[in-house]
Design an enzyme around this catalytic site. Structure first.
Site, short mmCIF file in Angstrom:
data_model
loop_
_atom_site.label_atom_id
_atom_site.label_comp_id
_atom_site.label_asym_id
_atom_site.label_seq_id
_atom_site.Cartn_x
_atom_site.Cartn_y
_atom_site.Cartn_z
CG ASN A 210 -0.15 0.02 2.35
OD1 ASN A 210 0.38 0.67 2.68
ND2 ASN A 210 -0.88 -0.66 3.64
CD GLU A 213 2.27 -2.42 3.20
OE1 GLU A 213 1.78 -3.05 4.25
OE2 GLU A 213 2.38 -2.74 2.28
CG ASP A 282 -5.06 -10.23 4.34
OD1 ASP A 282 -3.72 -10.00 4.10
OD2 ASP A 282 -5.41 -9.91 5.45
#
Length: 350
Positions: A210, A213, A282
């Site tokens: 993302n 990150e 996820d």
């Protein structure tokens, strides 16, 4: 992206086999109704309603693979405790549990979220309590896990590595798995979802960080700066030697980077009024991996993952997306898609 191509891709997901390898968490949701403010401290008193435990981390990714019609083999470690038992009970029927190490003395990581609301209002998260999250397994347990991980990869159409920082998944294990599948003549896609070690994984098929990150890894701030985003995506590509990098950007959608092709910017699917982002990464990773397992191109896989991500953030808690929901989303968006452009790169190589 052409809706007919995406619908065909959804059909192709069925029975594709993904090895999901890495950290699992028991996501616990405790629900209550706001009663009053406490006299002891300026805090709310909740009347307890119910508790739910669902698989998080790699367990959520495996459940998403299964919900989309694929098959998952989960290689992970859980304790022989109540959270571990309840986590396993909540796995989808198409998630193979034979590669899960159930370790004596190992405490299953638990993330407890306390949610409060009124009778006629949506419940909101008040606080989160983490237990044993990031605590490493002992050497014997880790050795058993790594053996199961390689075995799971050798029988799969694609590999999803889930690194939440517990020390089970590492760049060394990723390299070992990659070597094993190549020696077996099965150069399948291998994708990494890593929260803290993005730049340490090299030569895999793809990663789906993302935006925060990416910012943390490179020490930059992207926000709405297209030039910063472009440089960041290209630098992640260069330093990790991945075949593709898909950066998820929340309400700003996604950006797909593939060497030698223009960046593909994918607007968010659905409403930008997000209900809950718990586990959304996820879902995106599971959809991307399952799509690449069919031999799909990166751009098609990314568009499908974007639809799945847009659906799951409208659900409360750790959730999955079904193939039928994905079909309905693609059909519903068919008249509003952006103009088609040249596909970004070829198919994934192992």
């Amino acid at each position: 992206m052409d809706s007919a191509q995406l619908l065909a891709l959804i059909d192709a997901l069925r029975d594709r086999h993904v090895a999901v390898i890495g950290d699992v968490v028991a996501d616990e949701f405790v629900y209550g109704r706001v009663a009053r403010v406490s006299r002891e401290a300026p805090v709310l008193i909740l009347e307890y309603d119910s508790t739910e435990i669902v698989p998080g981390g790699g367990g959520n990714a495996a459940n998403n693979v299964a919900a989309l019609g694929g098959r998952a083999s989960l290689a992970a470690v859980v304790g022989r405790d109540d959270p571990g038992r309840r986590l396993l009970d909540a796995l989808h029927a198409r998630v193979n549990q034979r590669r899960i190490v159930r370790a004596e003395g190992h405490e299953t990581p638990v993330k407890t979220r306390i949610l409060a609301g009124g009778v006629h209002s949506a419940k909101q998260q008040v606080v989160r309590i983490d237990r044993a999250v990031g605590r490493p397994a002992d050497r014997r347990v880790k050795a058993a896990f790594e053996k199961y991980a390689v075995a799971a990869a050798l029988g799969a159409d694609a590999v999803l590595l889930s690194d939440y920082g517990a020390g089970l998944v590492s760049p060394e294990l990723a390299a070992r798995i990659r070597t094993a599948v190549h020696r077996a003549g099965r150069p399948i896609p291998i994708l990494i979802d890593t929260r803290y070690r993005l730049l340490e994984y090299r030569g895999l098929t793809a990663c789906t960080p993302n935006e925060s990150e990416v910012e943390q890894a490179l020490g930059v701030r992207i926000n709405d700066h297209a030039d910063v985003l472009e440089r960041a995506g290209r630098e992640i590509l260069r330093r990790t030697e991945m075949q593709a990098v898909l950066i998820t950007r929340g309400s700003r959608g996604m950006a797909l980077f593939v060497p030698g092709t223009p960046t593909v910017h994918i607007p968010i699917y659905g409403s930008d009024e997000i209900a809950d982002v718990t586990g959304a990464g996820d879902t995106v990773m599971a959809t991307m991996t399952l799509a690449l397992a069919t031999g799909a191109r990166f751009e098609a896989a990314a568009h499908l993952a974007n639809h799945a991500g847009g659906l799951v953030v409208m659900k409360r808690g750790t959730a999955t997306v079904s193939a039928d929901e994905l079909r309905a989303a693609v059909n519903g968006a068919a008249g509003t898609r952006v103009p088609r452009r040249r596909p970004a790169g070829g198919r994934a190589r192992g």
